[in-house]
Design a protein around this motif. Structure first.
Motif, PDB file in Angstrom:
ATOM      1  N   GLY A   1       3.771   6.498 -15.215  1.00  0.00           N
ATOM      2  CA  GLY A   1       3.573   5.627 -13.745  1.00  0.00           C
ATOM      3  C   GLY A   1       4.193   4.349 -14.000  1.00  0.00           C
ATOM      4  N   VAL A   2       4.186   4.048 -14.741  1.00  0.00           N
ATOM      5  CA  VAL A   2       5.467   2.760 -15.091  1.00  0.00           C
ATOM      6  C   VAL A   2       6.571   2.927 -14.495  1.00  0.00           C
ATOM      7  CG1 VAL A   2       6.974   1.291 -17.105  1.00  0.00           C
ATOM      8  CG2 VAL A   2       4.608   2.038 -17.554  1.00  0.00           C
ATOM      9  N   ILE A   3       7.239   4.146 -14.956  1.00  0.00           N
ATOM     10  CA  ILE A   3       8.236   4.770 -14.571  1.00  0.00           C
ATOM     11  C   ILE A   3       8.310   4.608 -12.743  1.00  0.00           C
ATOM     12  CG2 ILE A   3      10.304   6.538 -14.554  1.00  0.00           C
ATOM     13  CD1 ILE A   3       9.742   6.974 -17.428  1.00  0.00           C
TER      14      ILE A   3
ATOM     15  N   ILE B   1       0.674  -1.132   0.591  1.00  0.00           N
ATOM     16  CA  ILE B   1      -0.162   0.044   0.397  1.00  0.00           C
ATOM     17  C   ILE B   1       1.119   1.727  -0.172  1.00  0.00           C
ATOM     18  CG2 ILE B   1      -1.496   1.180   0.958  1.00  0.00           C
ATOM     19  CD1 ILE B   1      -2.589  -1.295  -0.403  1.00  0.00           C
ATOM     20  N   PHE B   2       1.887   0.714   0.757  1.00  0.00           N
ATOM     21  CA  PHE B   2       3.165   2.139   0.296  1.00  0.00           C
ATOM     22  C   PHE B   2       3.394   2.445  -0.825  1.00  0.00           C
ATOM     23  CE2 PHE B   2       3.142   2.711   4.818  1.00  0.00           C
ATOM     24  CZ  PHE B   2       3.966   3.073   5.526  1.00  0.00           C
ATOM     25  N   ALA B   3       3.701   1.630  -1.452  1.00  0.00           N
ATOM     26  CA  ALA B   3       4.305   1.823  -2.303  1.00  0.00           C
ATOM     27  C   ALA B   3       3.770   2.195  -3.707  1.00  0.00           C
ATOM     28  CB  ALA B   3       4.722   0.346  -3.148  1.00  0.00           C
ATOM     29  N   LEU B   4       1.987   1.772  -3.625  1.00  0.00           N
ATOM     30  CA  LEU B   4       0.670   1.675  -4.416  1.00  0.00           C
ATOM     31  C   LEU B   4       0.646   3.884  -4.294  1.00  0.00           C
ATOM     32  CD1 LEU B   4      -1.362  -0.699  -4.398  1.00  0.00           C
ATOM     33  CD2 LEU B   4       0.343   0.206  -6.074  1.00  0.00           C
ATOM     34  N   VAL B   5       0.263   3.988  -2.549  1.00  0.00           N
ATOM     35  CA  VAL B   5       0.406   5.301  -2.846  1.00  0.00           C
ATOM     36  C   VAL B   5       0.992   6.284  -3.219  1.00  0.00           C
ATOM     37  CG1 VAL B   5      -0.155   6.946  -0.201  1.00  0.00           C
ATOM     38  CG2 VAL B   5      -1.570   5.070  -0.709  1.00  0.00           C
ATOM     39  N   HIS B   6       2.595   6.011  -2.908  1.00  0.00           N
ATOM     40  CA  HIS B   6       3.448   6.779  -3.696  1.00  0.00           C
ATOM     41  C   HIS B   6       3.998   6.896  -5.086  1.00  0.00           C
ATOM     42  CE1 HIS B   6       7.731   6.232  -5.718  1.00  0.00           C
ATOM     43  NE2 HIS B   6       8.149   7.580  -4.413  1.00  0.00           N
ATOM     44  N   ASP B   7       3.000   5.566  -5.858  1.00  0.00           N
ATOM     45  CA  ASP B   7       2.790   6.050  -6.928  1.00  0.00           C
ATOM     46  C   ASP B   7       1.533   7.372  -7.717  1.00  0.00           C
ATOM     47  OD1 ASP B   7       4.333   3.555  -7.325  1.00  0.00           O
ATOM     48  OD2 ASP B   7       2.907   2.237  -7.753  1.00  0.00           O
TER      49      ASP B   7
ATOM     50  N   ALA C   1      -8.801   6.058 -16.460  1.00  0.00           N
ATOM     51  CA  ALA C   1      -7.845   4.414 -16.319  1.00  0.00           C
ATOM     52  C   ALA C   1      -6.529   3.961 -16.480  1.00  0.00           C
ATOM     53  CB  ALA C   1      -8.296   4.379 -18.145  1.00  0.00           C
ATOM     54  N   ALA C   2      -5.530   4.910 -17.174  1.00  0.00           N
ATOM     55  CA  ALA C   2      -3.889   4.792 -16.613  1.00  0.00           C
ATOM     56  C   ALA C   2      -3.811   5.252 -15.124  1.00  0.00           C
ATOM     57  CB  ALA C   2      -2.955   6.240 -17.170  1.00  0.00           C
ATOM     58  N   ILE C   3      -4.103   5.350 -14.548  1.00  0.00           N
ATOM     59  CA  ILE C   3      -3.896   5.318 -13.357  1.00  0.00           C
ATOM     60  C   ILE C   3      -4.144   4.257 -12.747  1.00  0.00           C
ATOM     61  CG2 ILE C   3      -4.433   6.970 -10.567  1.00  0.00           C
ATOM     62  CD1 ILE C   3      -4.487   9.475 -11.698  1.00  0.00           C
ATOM     63  N   LEU C   4      -5.512   3.935 -12.075  1.00  0.00           N
ATOM     64  CA  LEU C   4      -5.658   2.063 -12.545  1.00  0.00           C
ATOM     65  C   LEU C   4      -5.446   0.881 -12.692  1.00  0.00           C
ATOM     66  CD1 LEU C   4      -9.682   3.124 -12.118  1.00  0.00           C
ATOM     67  CD2 LEU C   4      -7.989   2.929 -10.003  1.00  0.00           C
ATOM     68  N   THR C   5      -4.322   1.156 -14.420  1.00  0.00           N
ATOM     69  CA  THR C   5      -3.230   0.522 -14.674  1.00  0.00           C
ATOM     70  C   THR C   5      -2.113   0.971 -14.235  1.00  0.00           C
ATOM     71  OG1 THR C   5      -4.680   0.733 -16.716  1.00  0.00           O
ATOM     72  CG2 THR C   5      -2.188  -0.115 -16.829  1.00  0.00           C
TER      73      THR C   5
ATOM     74  N   ILE D   1      -1.750   0.683 -11.397  1.00  0.00           N
ATOM     75  CA  ILE D   1      -1.907   0.621  -9.518  1.00  0.00           C
ATOM     76  C   ILE D   1      -1.760  -1.145  -9.625  1.00  0.00           C
ATOM     77  CG2 ILE D   1      -4.109   0.092  -8.026  1.00  0.00           C
ATOM     78  CD1 ILE D   1      -5.077   2.626  -8.475  1.00  0.00           C
ATOM     79  N   GLY D   2      -2.580  -1.496 -11.096  1.00  0.00           N
ATOM     80  CA  GLY D   2      -2.430  -2.763 -10.960  1.00  0.00           C
ATOM     81  C   GLY D   2      -0.619  -3.716 -11.499  1.00  0.00           C
ATOM     82  N   PHE D   3      -0.534  -2.212 -12.584  1.00  0.00           N
ATOM     83  CA  PHE D   3       1.116  -3.076 -12.761  1.00  0.00           C
ATOM     84  C   PHE D   3       1.576  -3.325 -11.789  1.00  0.00           C
ATOM     85  CE2 PHE D   3       5.261  -1.400 -13.617  1.00  0.00           C
ATOM     86  CZ  PHE D   3       5.626  -2.505 -14.499  1.00  0.00           C
ATOM     87  N   SER D   4       1.770  -1.587 -11.024  1.00  0.00           N
ATOM     88  CA  SER D   4       2.717  -2.176  -9.552  1.00  0.00           C
ATOM     89  C   SER D   4       2.316  -3.244  -8.592  1.00  0.00           C
ATOM     90  CB  SER D   4       2.823  -0.779  -8.720  1.00  0.00           C
ATOM     91  OG  SER D   4       3.223  -0.402  -7.570  1.00  0.00           O
ATOM     92  N   THR D   5       0.746  -2.712  -8.719  1.00  0.00           N
ATOM     93  CA  THR D   5       0.841  -4.730  -7.559  1.00  0.00           C
ATOM     94  C   THR D   5       1.019  -5.559  -8.488  1.00  0.00           C
ATOM     95  OG1 THR D   5      -1.754  -3.273  -6.909  1.00  0.00           O
ATOM     96  CG2 THR D   5      -1.643  -5.561  -6.534  1.00  0.00           C
ATOM     97  N   ASN D   6       1.156  -6.012  -9.303  1.00  0.00           N
ATOM     98  CA  ASN D   6       1.569  -7.221  -9.733  1.00  0.00           C
ATOM     99  C   ASN D   6       2.963  -7.505  -9.816  1.00  0.00           C
ATOM    100  OD1 ASN D   6       1.430  -9.561 -11.748  1.00  0.00           O
ATOM    101  ND2 ASN D   6       2.829  -8.752 -13.024  1.00  0.00           N
ATOM    102  N   ASP D   7       3.985  -6.075  -9.571  1.00  0.00           N
ATOM    103  CA  ASP D   7       5.709  -6.305 -10.512  1.00  0.00           C
ATOM    104  C   ASP D   7       5.324  -6.437  -8.234  1.00  0.00           C
ATOM    105  OD1 ASP D   7       6.854  -6.062 -11.855  1.00  0.00           O
ATOM    106  OD2 ASP D   7       7.405  -4.449 -11.431  1.00  0.00           O
ATOM    107  N   THR D   8       5.218  -5.832  -7.358  1.00  0.00           N
ATOM    108  CA  THR D   8       5.091  -6.139  -5.652  1.00  0.00           C
ATOM    109  C   THR D   8       4.221  -7.649  -5.500  1.00  0.00           C
ATOM    110  OG1 THR D   8       4.461  -3.673  -5.652  1.00  0.00           O
ATOM    111  CG2 THR D   8       4.628  -5.126  -3.488  1.00  0.00           C
ATOM    112  N   VAL D   9       3.899  -8.272  -5.819  1.00  0.00           N
ATOM    113  CA  VAL D   9       3.219  -9.192  -5.723  1.00  0.00           C
ATOM    114  C   VAL D   9       4.489 -10.219  -6.284  1.00  0.00           C
ATOM    115  CG1 VAL D   9       1.786 -11.189  -6.091  1.00  0.00           C
ATOM    116  CG2 VAL D   9       1.340  -9.022  -5.357  1.00  0.00           C
ATOM    117  N   VAL D  10       5.074 -10.279  -7.132  1.00  0.00           N
ATOM    118  CA  VAL D  10       6.209 -10.956  -7.713  1.00  0.00           C
ATOM    119  C   VAL D  10       7.599 -10.919  -6.484  1.00  0.00           C
ATOM    120  CG1 VAL D  10       7.559 -11.250  -9.707  1.00  0.00           C
ATOM    121  CG2 VAL D  10       5.342 -11.082 -10.221  1.00  0.00           C
TER     122      VAL D  10
END
Length: 177
Positions: free
Chosen positions: A147-149, A35-41, A68-72, A74-83
């Motif tokens: 957002g990707v960066i 959540i800290f990472a997502l809020v940072h993003d 839509a980009a912001i929600l994307t 969130i999904g991208f960052s969450t996926n990276d974090t979960v990996v």
């Protein structure tokens, strides 16, 4: 109305992600790191969009495509974090007596090439959309580039260190080791 809806969707998404990560990794500390990472993003991306709104030669209006980009993101960052967190869990099972700091460092290093390749691929696609997608996709693709960066950096440099700090503060087993 769009801003209020986006705020509520983001809060609900963050709560859902918190619960998912907690259930999946059996430690609430990993949820806090995610959540800290997502809020940072979110704050960093929205902050950059706000700063660049009047500077950029195209519209950065806060509309449905930017949401839509912001929600994307969130999904991208969450996926990276979960990996990364999956690899931490895998290494903890393999080496249960190893210091948690070393385990997290090894897990981040093990997933680094995958994280960079995934981010590079998404960054290339977002840049192609930005340059060749037309005016209607500029806001979306520019938000995606930022957002990707930011999402990649936060998955590596924010999520795991925050989780480690909270594990060290609150986990009794870690304090004994």
């Amino acid at each position: 109305d769009i801003k209020n809806s986006a705020l509520w969707v983001s809060i609900i998404a963050l709560l859902g992600i918190f619960g998912y990560v907690w259930l999946r990794f059996d430690k609430w500390q990993f949820s806090v790191g995610a959540i800290f990472a997502l809020v940072h993003d979110l704050f960093f991306t929205l902050g950059l969009l706000s700063l660049l709104k009047d500077i950029m030669p195209f519209s950065l209006e806060f509309n449905q495509s930017v949401i839509a980009a912001i929600l994307t993101i969130i999904g991208f960052s969450t996926n990276d974090t979960v990996v990364i967190f999956d690899r931490i869990r895998e290494f903890r099972k393999k080496f249960p007596t190893e210091d948690i700091s070393k385990t997290i460092n090894d897990a981040v290093n093990a997933t680094l090439s995958r994280t960079i390749m995934t981010a590079s691929t998404l960054l290339i696609v977002s840049l192609v959309l930005f340059f060749f997608g037309g005016e209607s996709l500029r806001g979306f693709s520019f938000t995606m580039v930022i957002g990707v960066i930011i999402g990649t950096l936060s998955s590596i440099f924010v999520a795991s260190p925050v989780a480690l700090d909270f594990i060290k503060m609150f986990d009794k087993k870690t304090k004994k080791n």
